[in-house]
Design a protein around this motif. Structure first.
Motif, PDB file in Angstrom:
ATOM      1  N   LEU A   1      16.180  13.415 -62.304  1.00 49.49           N
ATOM      2  CA  LEU A   1      16.013  14.773 -61.812  1.00 49.49           C
ATOM      3  C   LEU A   1      14.816  15.356 -62.544  1.00 49.49           C
ATOM      4  CD1 LEU A   1      16.833  17.388 -60.350  1.00 49.49           C
ATOM      5  CD2 LEU A   1      18.356  17.884 -62.281  1.00 49.49           C
ATOM      6  N   PHE A   2      13.714  15.593 -61.813  1.00 49.97           N
ATOM      7  CA  PHE A   2      12.528  16.201 -62.397  1.00 49.97           C
ATOM      8  C   PHE A   2      12.648  17.716 -62.255  1.00 49.97           C
ATOM      9  CE2 PHE A   2      11.005  11.950 -61.204  1.00 49.97           C
ATOM     10  CZ  PHE A   2      10.350  11.558 -62.361  1.00 49.97           C
ATOM     11  N   LEU A   3      12.625  18.424 -63.384  1.00 46.06           N
ATOM     12  CA  LEU A   3      12.666  19.885 -63.376  1.00 46.06           C
ATOM     13  C   LEU A   3      11.318  20.414 -63.847  1.00 46.06           C
ATOM     14  CD1 LEU A   3      16.200  20.847 -64.777  1.00 46.06           C
ATOM     15  CD2 LEU A   3      15.468  20.490 -62.421  1.00 46.06           C
TER      16      LEU A   3
ATOM     17  N   SER B   1      28.639  19.216 -50.329  1.00 47.99           N
ATOM     18  CA  SER B   1      27.688  18.442 -49.524  1.00 47.99           C
ATOM     19  C   SER B   1      26.450  18.096 -50.331  1.00 47.99           C
ATOM     20  CB  SER B   1      27.296  19.221 -48.262  1.00 47.99           C
ATOM     21  OG  SER B   1      26.642  20.432 -48.602  1.00 47.99           O
ATOM     22  N   THR B   2      26.012  19.015 -51.207  1.00 47.61           N
ATOM     23  CA  THR B   2      24.849  18.741 -52.050  1.00 47.61           C
ATOM     24  C   THR B   2      25.135  17.602 -53.011  1.00 47.61           C
ATOM     25  OG1 THR B   2      24.184  21.066 -51.913  1.00 47.61           O
ATOM     26  CG2 THR B   2      23.225  19.742 -53.689  1.00 47.61           C
TER      27      THR B   2
ATOM     28  N   PRO C   1      13.444  24.975 -60.861  1.00 44.59           N
ATOM     29  CA  PRO C   1      14.646  25.763 -61.130  1.00 44.59           C
ATOM     30  C   PRO C   1      14.399  27.236 -61.437  1.00 44.59           C
ATOM     31  CG  PRO C   1      14.121  24.399 -63.022  1.00 44.59           C
ATOM     32  CD  PRO C   1      13.173  24.006 -61.941  1.00 44.59           C
ATOM     33  N   GLU C   2      13.139  27.681 -61.464  1.00 42.25           N
ATOM     34  CA  GLU C   2      12.888  29.112 -61.620  1.00 42.25           C
ATOM     35  C   GLU C   2      13.273  29.869 -60.344  1.00 42.25           C
ATOM     36  OE1 GLU C   2       8.933  29.810 -64.079  1.00 42.25           O
ATOM     37  OE2 GLU C   2       8.813  27.996 -62.849  1.00 42.25           O
TER      38      GLU C   2
ATOM     39  N   ILE D   1      21.572  23.456 -60.699  1.00 44.40           N
ATOM     40  CA  ILE D   1      21.128  22.090 -60.471  1.00 44.40           C
ATOM     41  C   ILE D   1      21.396  21.230 -61.695  1.00 44.40           C
ATOM     42  CG2 ILE D   1      18.775  22.620 -61.204  1.00 44.40           C
ATOM     43  CD1 ILE D   1      19.952  19.987 -58.603  1.00 44.40           C
ATOM     44  N   VAL D   2      21.345  21.827 -62.888  1.00 44.99           N
ATOM     45  CA  VAL D   2      21.648  21.076 -64.108  1.00 44.99           C
ATOM     46  C   VAL D   2      23.120  20.658 -64.110  1.00 44.99           C
ATOM     47  CG1 VAL D   2      21.744  21.192 -66.630  1.00 44.99           C
ATOM     48  CG2 VAL D   2      19.809  22.209 -65.402  1.00 44.99           C
ATOM     49  N   MET D   3      23.988  21.543 -63.640  1.00 43.83           N
ATOM     50  CA  MET D   3      25.403  21.212 -63.551  1.00 43.83           C
ATOM     51  C   MET D   3      25.615  20.036 -62.590  1.00 43.83           C
ATOM     52  SD  MET D   3      28.672  23.614 -62.571  1.00 43.83           S
ATOM     53  CE  MET D   3      28.100  23.876 -60.888  1.00 43.83           C
ATOM     54  N   LEU D   4      24.911  20.031 -61.464  1.00 45.01           N
ATOM     55  CA  LEU D   4      25.027  18.922 -60.518  1.00 45.01           C
ATOM     56  C   LEU D   4      24.525  17.625 -61.147  1.00 45.01           C
ATOM     57  CD1 LEU D   4      23.863  20.598 -57.173  1.00 45.01           C
ATOM     58  CD2 LEU D   4      26.191  20.039 -57.866  1.00 45.01           C
TER      59      LEU D   4
END
Length: 245
Positions: free
Chosen positions: A77-79, A133-134, A152-153, A169-172
């Motif tokens: 996961l690229f943030l 679904s995500t 993520p901003e 998204i970090v939680m996912l």
């Protein structure tokens, strides 16, 4: 940064028609490729060609550091921070991975671009119901060894500063066991400022930071981890800004 006066007509009469042509042609090819490649690998090649053409046409050069230290044998996961819509072609071309973006569902309605996103494995999130679904889509991308790119901003920065990173998204990523790679991007805002259609040639610098394993984190620690990543990305952006002065 001062904008030379010729750029408005260069944008209107050359860049916009050229980028529209790239989008239509490569968008069509990406849609056709899905007939023989359901995982979207060929469509991703079309997206990378689209990104390369945009950068070359608008005369945007890019320096990337840190990629050589990043293992290539797993998805990430690229943030990244978000300065401009040019962040997308910059990272699509320079990240040597099968990359999919996570974006709002309304983008799926945009002709060619949205059709490409929907049919080539990108994650379009319905913000009214983002959960199950995500996660299913993210797990499927992990199975296919595809990485995900997220800003993520939630919005573009007008002055280059890094805003608060959202923790969802970090939680996912924690739930999916996906390693997170912080990415600092500096310079794209000078190519195309927020709220402005005109583009300028420019130089962009990207710093790819070491991956962070999510294995040791619980989902309830997502906000804490998002803060850690935010600070790393901000420090990288500030370093790049100082180095460019």
């Amino acid at each position: 940064m001062a904008v030379p006066p010729f750029h408005w007509w260069r944008t209107v009469f050359f860049l916009i028609p050229a980028i529209a042509l790239y989008t239509i042609v490569l968008g069509t090819l990406s849609l056709l490729s899905v007939l023989v490649d359901r995982q979207g690998h060929l469509a991703h090649r079309c997206a990378r060609a689209w990104a390369w053409l945009i950068l070359k046409t608008t005369r945007v050069s890019v320096d990337v550091e840190g990629l050589d230290d990043l293992p290539r044998d797993q998805p990430y996961l690229f943030l990244a921070n978000h300065q401009s819509i040019y962040d997308i072609p910059v990272l699509f071309w320079h990240l040597p991975y099968q990359v999919r973006i996570l974006a709002k569902a309304s983008l799926g309605k945009v002709p060619f671009l949205g059709w490409h996103l929907r049919r080539s494995g990108h994650v379009l999130v319905d913000r009214s119901n983002p959960g199950n679904s995500t996660m299913v889509q993210i797990k499927e991308l992990m199975r296919q060894k595809a990485s995900i790119l997220v800003f993520p901003e939630g919005t573009r920065s007008a002055d280059g500063s890094v805003a608060r990173f959202r923790g969802g998204i970090v939680m996912l990523a924690i739930e999916a066991g996906l390693p997170i790679v912080p990415v600092s991007v500096e310079g794209t805002r000078h190519v195309m400022l927020k709220g402005r259609l005109m583009t300028c040639p420019g130089h962009v610098r990207v710093r790819v930071l070491p991956p962070i394993s999510t294995v040791a984190y619980e989902a309830r620690k997502a906000r804490e981890l998002a803060g850690v990543i935010e600070r790393q990305v901000r420090a990288g952006v500030e370093d790049l800004q100082v180095a460019s002065t």
